[in-house]
Design a protein around this motif. Sequence first.
Motif, PDB file in Angstrom:
ATOM      1  N   ILE A 200      -2.532  10.258  13.276  1.00 44.37           N
ATOM      2  CA  ILE A 200      -1.605   9.252  12.755  1.00 44.37           C
ATOM      3  C   ILE A 200      -0.815   8.612  13.892  1.00 44.37           C
ATOM      4  CG2 ILE A 200       0.468   8.969  11.323  1.00 44.37           C
ATOM      5  CD1 ILE A 200      -0.528  11.151   9.536  1.00 44.37           C
TER       6      ILE A 200
ATOM      7  N   ARG B 117       0.819  -1.224   0.000  1.00 48.55           N
ATOM      8  CA  ARG B 117       0.000   0.000   0.000  1.00 48.55           C
ATOM      9  C   ARG B 117       0.847   1.266   0.000  1.00 48.55           C
ATOM     10  NH1 ARG B 117      -2.984  -0.010   5.033  1.00 48.55           N
ATOM     11  NH2 ARG B 117      -3.625   2.042   4.309  1.00 48.55           N
ATOM     12  N   GLY B 118       1.881   1.242   0.800  1.00 47.04           N
ATOM     13  CA  GLY B 118       2.731   2.426   0.889  1.00 47.04           C
ATOM     14  C   GLY B 118       3.376   2.752  -0.456  1.00 47.04           C
ATOM     15  N   ASP B 119       3.736   1.716  -1.198  1.00 47.18           N
ATOM     16  CA  ASP B 119       4.377   1.953  -2.497  1.00 47.18           C
ATOM     17  C   ASP B 119       3.390   2.530  -3.511  1.00 47.18           C
ATOM     18  OD1 ASP B 119       6.266   0.572  -1.065  1.00 47.18           O
ATOM     19  OD2 ASP B 119       6.989  -0.578  -2.777  1.00 47.18           O
TER      20      ASP B 119
ATOM     21  N   ASP C 211       2.519   2.450  12.029  1.00 52.03           N
ATOM     22  CA  ASP C 211       1.980   1.162  11.579  1.00 52.03           C
ATOM     23  C   ASP C 211       2.886   0.614  10.488  1.00 52.03           C
ATOM     24  OD1 ASP C 211       0.588   0.975   8.806  1.00 52.03           O
ATOM     25  OD2 ASP C 211      -0.220   2.860   9.586  1.00 52.03           O
TER      26      ASP C 211
ATOM     27  N   ASN D 187      -1.611   9.980   1.109  1.00 48.23           N
ATOM     28  CA  ASN D 187      -0.662   9.645   2.160  1.00 48.23           C
ATOM     29  C   ASN D 187      -1.281   9.865   3.540  1.00 48.23           C
ATOM     30  OD1 ASN D 187       1.815   8.780   3.067  1.00 48.23           O
ATOM     31  ND2 ASN D 187       2.975  10.532   2.331  1.00 48.23           N
ATOM     32  N   PHE D 188      -1.854  11.050   3.734  1.00 53.43           N
ATOM     33  CA  PHE D 188      -2.433  11.359   5.044  1.00 53.43           C
ATOM     34  C   PHE D 188      -3.630  10.456   5.331  1.00 53.43           C
ATOM     35  CE2 PHE D 188      -0.372  15.699   4.627  1.00 53.43           C
ATOM     36  CZ  PHE D 188       0.555  15.453   5.628  1.00 53.43           C
TER      37      PHE D 188
ATOM     38  N   ARG E 128      12.231   0.627   2.304  1.00 53.47           N
ATOM     39  CA  ARG E 128      12.349  -0.038   0.998  1.00 53.47           C
ATOM     40  C   ARG E 128      13.806  -0.278   0.638  1.00 53.47           C
ATOM     41  NH1 ARG E 128       7.971   2.732  -1.093  1.00 53.47           N
ATOM     42  NH2 ARG E 128       9.276   4.491  -1.662  1.00 53.47           N
TER      43      ARG E 128
ATOM     44  N   LEU F 260       6.710  10.862   6.234  1.00 48.43           N
ATOM     45  CA  LEU F 260       6.028   9.583   5.992  1.00 48.43           C
ATOM     46  C   LEU F 260       6.644   8.912   4.774  1.00 48.43           C
ATOM     47  CD1 LEU F 260       2.305  10.754   6.439  1.00 48.43           C
ATOM     48  CD2 LEU F 260       3.726   9.564   8.114  1.00 48.43           C
TER      49      LEU F 260
ATOM     50  N   SER G 259       2.863   9.908  -5.575  1.00 49.39           N
ATOM     51  CA  SER G 259       3.669  11.077  -5.196  1.00 49.39           C
ATOM     52  C   SER G 259       4.861  11.226  -6.138  1.00 49.39           C
ATOM     53  CB  SER G 259       4.197  10.939  -3.764  1.00 49.39           C
ATOM     54  OG  SER G 259       3.139  10.946  -2.853  1.00 49.39           O
TER      55      SER G 259
ATOM     56  N   ARG H 165      -7.464   0.791  -2.416  1.00 46.04           N
ATOM     57  CA  ARG H 165      -6.434  -0.109  -1.874  1.00 46.04           C
ATOM     58  C   ARG H 165      -5.394   0.699  -1.074  1.00 46.04           C
ATOM     59  NH1 ARG H 165      -4.468  -4.336   0.451  1.00 46.04           N
ATOM     60  NH2 ARG H 165      -2.338  -4.833  -0.099  1.00 46.04           N
ATOM     61  N   ALA H 166      -4.968   1.823  -1.643  1.00 42.00           N
ATOM     62  CA  ALA H 166      -3.902   2.605  -1.011  1.00 42.00           C
ATOM     63  C   ALA H 166      -4.340   3.155   0.346  1.00 42.00           C
ATOM     64  CB  ALA H 166      -3.467   3.748  -1.924  1.00 42.00           C
TER      65      ALA H 166
ATOM     66  N   GLU I 145       2.627  -0.779   7.637  1.00 39.54           N
ATOM     67  CA  GLU I 145       2.476  -0.512   6.207  1.00 39.54           C
ATOM     68  C   GLU I 145       2.734   0.939   5.835  1.00 39.54           C
ATOM     69  OE1 GLU I 145      -1.518  -2.270   5.753  1.00 39.54           O
ATOM     70  OE2 GLU I 145      -0.737  -3.003   3.843  1.00 39.54           O
ATOM     71  N   MET I 146       2.079   1.854   6.547  1.00 40.66           N
ATOM     72  CA  MET I 146       2.113   3.249   6.105  1.00 40.66           C
ATOM     73  C   MET I 146       3.087   4.113   6.897  1.00 40.66           C
ATOM     74  SD  MET I 146       0.127   2.915   3.608  1.00 40.66           S
ATOM     75  CE  MET I 146       0.447   4.565   3.064  1.00 40.66           C
ATOM     76  N   VAL I 147       3.271   3.787   8.154  1.00 40.73           N
ATOM     77  CA  VAL I 147       4.157   4.611   9.004  1.00 40.73           C
ATOM     78  C   VAL I 147       5.161   3.678   9.683  1.00 40.73           C
ATOM     79  CG1 VAL I 147       4.206   6.510  10.686  1.00 40.73           C
ATOM     80  CG2 VAL I 147       2.093   6.039   9.441  1.00 40.73           C
TER      81      VAL I 147
ATOM     82  N   GLY J 181      -0.809  12.411  -4.274  1.00 42.06           N
ATOM     83  CA  GLY J 181      -0.094  11.482  -3.410  1.00 42.06           C
ATOM     84  C   GLY J 181      -0.157  11.926  -1.952  1.00 42.06           C
ATOM     85  N   MET J 182      -0.060  13.226  -1.722  1.00 42.22           N
ATOM     86  CA  MET J 182      -0.074  13.728  -0.349  1.00 42.22           C
ATOM     87  C   MET J 182      -1.435  13.492   0.305  1.00 42.22           C
ATOM     88  SD  MET J 182       0.706  17.513   1.117  1.00 42.22           S
ATOM     89  CE  MET J 182       1.957  17.862  -0.097  1.00 42.22           C
TER      90      MET J 182
ATOM     91  N   ALA K 102      -4.237   7.526   4.119  1.00 42.94           N
ATOM     92  CA  ALA K 102      -3.784   6.140   4.312  1.00 42.94           C
ATOM     93  C   ALA K 102      -3.201   5.951   5.706  1.00 42.94           C
ATOM     94  CB  ALA K 102      -2.740   5.780   3.254  1.00 42.94           C
ATOM     95  N   ALA K 103      -2.555   7.001   6.232  1.00 44.26           N
ATOM     96  CA  ALA K 103      -1.910   6.879   7.545  1.00 44.26           C
ATOM     97  C   ALA K 103      -2.914   7.002   8.690  1.00 44.26           C
ATOM     98  CB  ALA K 103      -0.820   7.939   7.696  1.00 44.26           C
TER      99      ALA K 103
ATOM    100  N   ASP L 118       4.118  15.981   3.985  1.00 46.92           N
ATOM    101  CA  ASP L 118       4.127  14.535   4.271  1.00 46.92           C
ATOM    102  C   ASP L 118       5.501  13.917   4.049  1.00 46.92           C
ATOM    103  OD1 ASP L 118       4.122  14.878   1.507  1.00 46.92           O
ATOM    104  OD2 ASP L 118       2.821  13.149   1.127  1.00 46.92           O
TER     105      ASP L 118
ATOM    106  N   VAL M 255       1.010   4.671  -2.770  1.00 49.17           N
ATOM    107  CA  VAL M 255       1.000   6.109  -2.459  1.00 49.17           C
ATOM    108  C   VAL M 255       2.271   6.763  -2.998  1.00 49.17           C
ATOM    109  CG1 VAL M 255       1.074   7.804  -0.595  1.00 49.17           C
ATOM    110  CG2 VAL M 255      -0.454   5.836  -0.421  1.00 49.17           C
ATOM    111  N   ASP M 256       3.405   6.111  -2.767  1.00 46.93           N
ATOM    112  CA  ASP M 256       4.676   6.715  -3.161  1.00 46.93           C
ATOM    113  C   ASP M 256       4.820   6.807  -4.685  1.00 46.93           C
ATOM    114  OD1 ASP M 256       5.295   7.071  -0.521  1.00 46.93           O
ATOM    115  OD2 ASP M 256       6.397   5.194  -0.336  1.00 46.93           O
TER     116      ASP M 256
ATOM    117  N   ARG N 113       9.183   5.322   4.599  1.00 47.06           N
ATOM    118  CA  ARG N 113       8.923   4.154   3.740  1.00 47.06           C
ATOM    119  C   ARG N 113      10.056   3.935   2.739  1.00 47.06           C
ATOM    120  NH1 ARG N 113       3.412   6.216   3.684  1.00 47.06           N
ATOM    121  NH2 ARG N 113       3.871   7.144   1.652  1.00 47.06           N
TER     122      ARG N 113
END
Lengths: 561, 123
Positions: free
Chosen positions: B91, A194-196, B94, A221-222, B70, B62, A202, A267-268, B96-98, A217-218, A224-225, B59, A198-199, B66
Motif C-alpha cells: 500500500i 470508491r472509498g465510501d 493515493d 479495503n486492503f 470526508r 485507512l 465496513s 468498482r470499490a 481515493e483510498m489512502v 469491508g476489510m 482497494a488500497a 484496517d 468500502v466504508d 478517509r
Amino acid sequence: MLKIPESTTRDDIVAIVERHGADRTSLIPILQDVKTAEHEISDEAMQIVADLLGIHPVEVYSVATFYAFLHGATEGRYVVRLCGTLSCDFAGKTAVAEALRSALGIDFGATTDDGVFTLEWASCVGMCDQGPALLVNDRVFTRVTPEKVAEIVAQYRGKAADDARQDIVTARNELTYASIAAGAGLKAALALPRGDIVDTVSGAALKGRGGAGFPTGMKWNFCAAEKSEHKYIICNADEGEPGTFKDRVILRDFADLVFEGMTIGGRAIGASMGIVYLRAEYAYLRAHLNDVIHQRREAGLLGANIGGIEGFDFDIVVARGAGAYVCGEETALIESLEGFRGEPRNRPPFPAVAGFLNHPTVVNNVETLASVACIFAKGTDWFKGFGTDKSTGYKLFSISGDCEKPGVYEFPWGITIADLLKEVGGGGAKAVQIGGASGVCVPARDFARRLAFEDIPTGGSVMVIGPQRDLLDVAENFLEFFVEESCGQCTPCRLGNAQLLDGVELLKSGACSAAHLADLKALGATMQVAAKCGLGQTSPSAFLSIVGAFADDVTTRPQRA
Amino acid sequence: MSKILIVDDDPDIQEACRLVLEKEGFQVGCASNRAEGLRAVADVKPDLLILDVMMEEPDDGLTMARELRRQGFTEPIIMLTSVNAAMGLTIDRDDEMVPVDKFQSKPVEPATLVAQVNELLGL
Ligand SMILES: Cc1cc2nc3c(=O)[nH]c(=O)nc-3n(C[C@H](O)[C@H](O)[C@H](O)COP(=O)(O)O)c2cc1C
Ligand code: SF4
C-alpha cells in the motif's frame, strides 16, 4: 520433443483448444470439453492438449486426475452420480443405491458394457432438502425412490438429448432479497467515491457468508488500497459444504443481486473483471447465469463506462468447477481458475495482495455479494437493524435432515437453534449439525445456543438429526467425505482423517479403548492447528463434538464378535 | 506552536514519537484507537496527524483517514505503519483510498520523522 501419436481426435482437440485459447488458465475448460466429447480423457488426448498448451503432459495428467468430474477413465454417455451426503442418507440413499446397482447391473465406479451408463458417488450435489438426489450428467433428480430409478434409467436408455436447463423448487420462508428492487443498490453505490463504498460495507459490519465470517469491508479495503493494473473479484459459488444449498437458490432467483454486488465490489477495489466460480454440480444453472449476464450487458450494467463513470469497465464470466470440495477454499479456487490442481496455497500472501494470476483479488461468497447489493439499496442502518451487534443482518440457512419442512430459510443472526427448529418442524431432534461436515454437532441440551459469529458461527448448513439416528453414522459419513476430498498436500489432513475414520469404525464395533480414543482426540486437536488449510483444520470438528457431547452413547457400544 | 496528534495503539510508539517531537518544540497529543482519535481530532484540532493503520481492526487507519477527509479535515496526515510488512501488502498513499500526505513504514528514524513533519507544516 514430445512425440504426438496420430489420432482421429486431434482435430477435435485442436478446435476445442482454439475455442478456449491455448493458455494454461483454459486447461480445465479444455479438459471438460474433451471429456464431454469423448467420454474420457485418454493419454493421447492429454499429450495433444499438453503439446498445444506448451506444457508437459504430466501437468495435464495431474490436473485431469485431481477433479472428480474430469478423471481420465472412460465413462458412459450418461454418468449417474448419487449423492452420498448425510441428508440424502437419512432420506433413503442406501435403497436408491441398491436400485441403481440392480437396474444398471453394475457397481459404483463401473460402466455398463454398452457404454451407456457409468455409476458413481457424488460428495454432495446440493439438494439436501429434497434427497435422495442424483445427477445424470448435468441434470439433477430429487426425491428419488427405488421405483423412480427404473423410470430414470429407462428414460435415458431411450433418449439422446439431455436438457440441462431445470427449475428446482425449494421450500423457503419470506426472503428479504425478494423485496429489494433490482438496480437500486448499484445505483446508490456508483454515486459514491470508491472509498465510501468500502466504508459503507465496513459500516454495515457485513461478515462473509461463506463460513469463515471475515469482515467484507476489510477485505475490500486492503485490496482497494493495493496498487495493481489488474484486479479481480471472484464470486465463490462452489457451495460444496455438505448440507448447504442456499447459494443455489440465490443464484437461481436473485442472480441480479449477486452480479450487482460483484459490480459494486469491482468498482470499490478497482477490478475490471469478475469471475463466478460455479460448482460442477450446479451446471444446470450456467445457462441461466449467462442469460442474466447477457441482459445486464445489453442494459449497460456490465461493459464499458458503467453508470456513466468514465473508465469504469467491468464484466463478469462464469467459470465451471470440476468436482472438488476443496476448491471452495479461496486459494484452491484460484489455483483451479489458473488451470492447476485445486491445492490450497500458503498464506501470506493473501489473495487481496496476490490472488488470481498474482493480482490483487477479492473472493466473496454468493450470499455476501447479494447482501452487499441490499446494503446499498436500503442503507447500513436498515441492515444493522437485523441480527446482533457482532453479527449484523440476516442469513440464509440451508435446513435439511429430520424435519418436516426442509428448505432455505432466512433468519436474523442470533436465532436460537430451538427457535429455528420450531420453524421447520424439527421437534424431537436429538442433535443438529451446524456448519456442514466441517461444522459442529450440537446436542439437544444446547439448543438454546445462538447461531451467530459470537456463539455458533456458520455458513448456514443445519442438518437436523432425529432421535432414531446413530451419531457414529453421522461422524462416519463426514469422515468418509473428508478422506475423499482431502487434497492430500499435508499429512495431518491426508492421514488424520483416515485415522479418525478408523476410530469411528472401532467405536462402532465396541473395540476402541479409552486410551485410543484419547489419542484420537489429541490427533483431532493437532489437525485443527497443524493442517495447512481450513479443510483439515475443521474436518475433525464433527468427530470431536460427537465424542465429546455424546460420550455416554458412543463409547458404550457392545463389542462385536 | 504546532499541535500534532499521534493515533497509534502501541504506547511505545506514542511515547517515542512524543519525545522526539516535543524536543522539536511541538505540542503532542496521543490517542490509542480510531474512536478516541476522531474525538481527539475534533477536540484538539491538530495541525498534523500521525496515524497508524493496524489498531483494533487491521484496517482502522485507512478507514479513519478517509473518514477525516470526508469530515473536511484538511491538515496533513503521515501514515506511520507496519501494515505492509505485517500483511504482505504494498500500500502507498493515493487520493481515493489512502488520502494521506506521506506513507511511512515503521520503523522510522527520528530525523526522518521530524523532517517529514517540518516539510508538511512548511517549517
Ligand atoms: C475446504 C473449504 C471449502 C470452502 N468452500 C466454500 C464454498 O463452497 N463457498 C464459499 O463461499 N466459501 C467457501 N470456503 C471459504 C472460502 O475459503 C472463503 O473464505 C470465502 O469464499 C470468502 O467469502 P466470504 O468472506 O464472502 O464468506 C471454503 C473454505 C474451505 C477451507
Ligand atoms: S488440510 Fe487437507 S485439503 Fe487442506 S492442504 Fe492439507 S491436505 Fe489439502
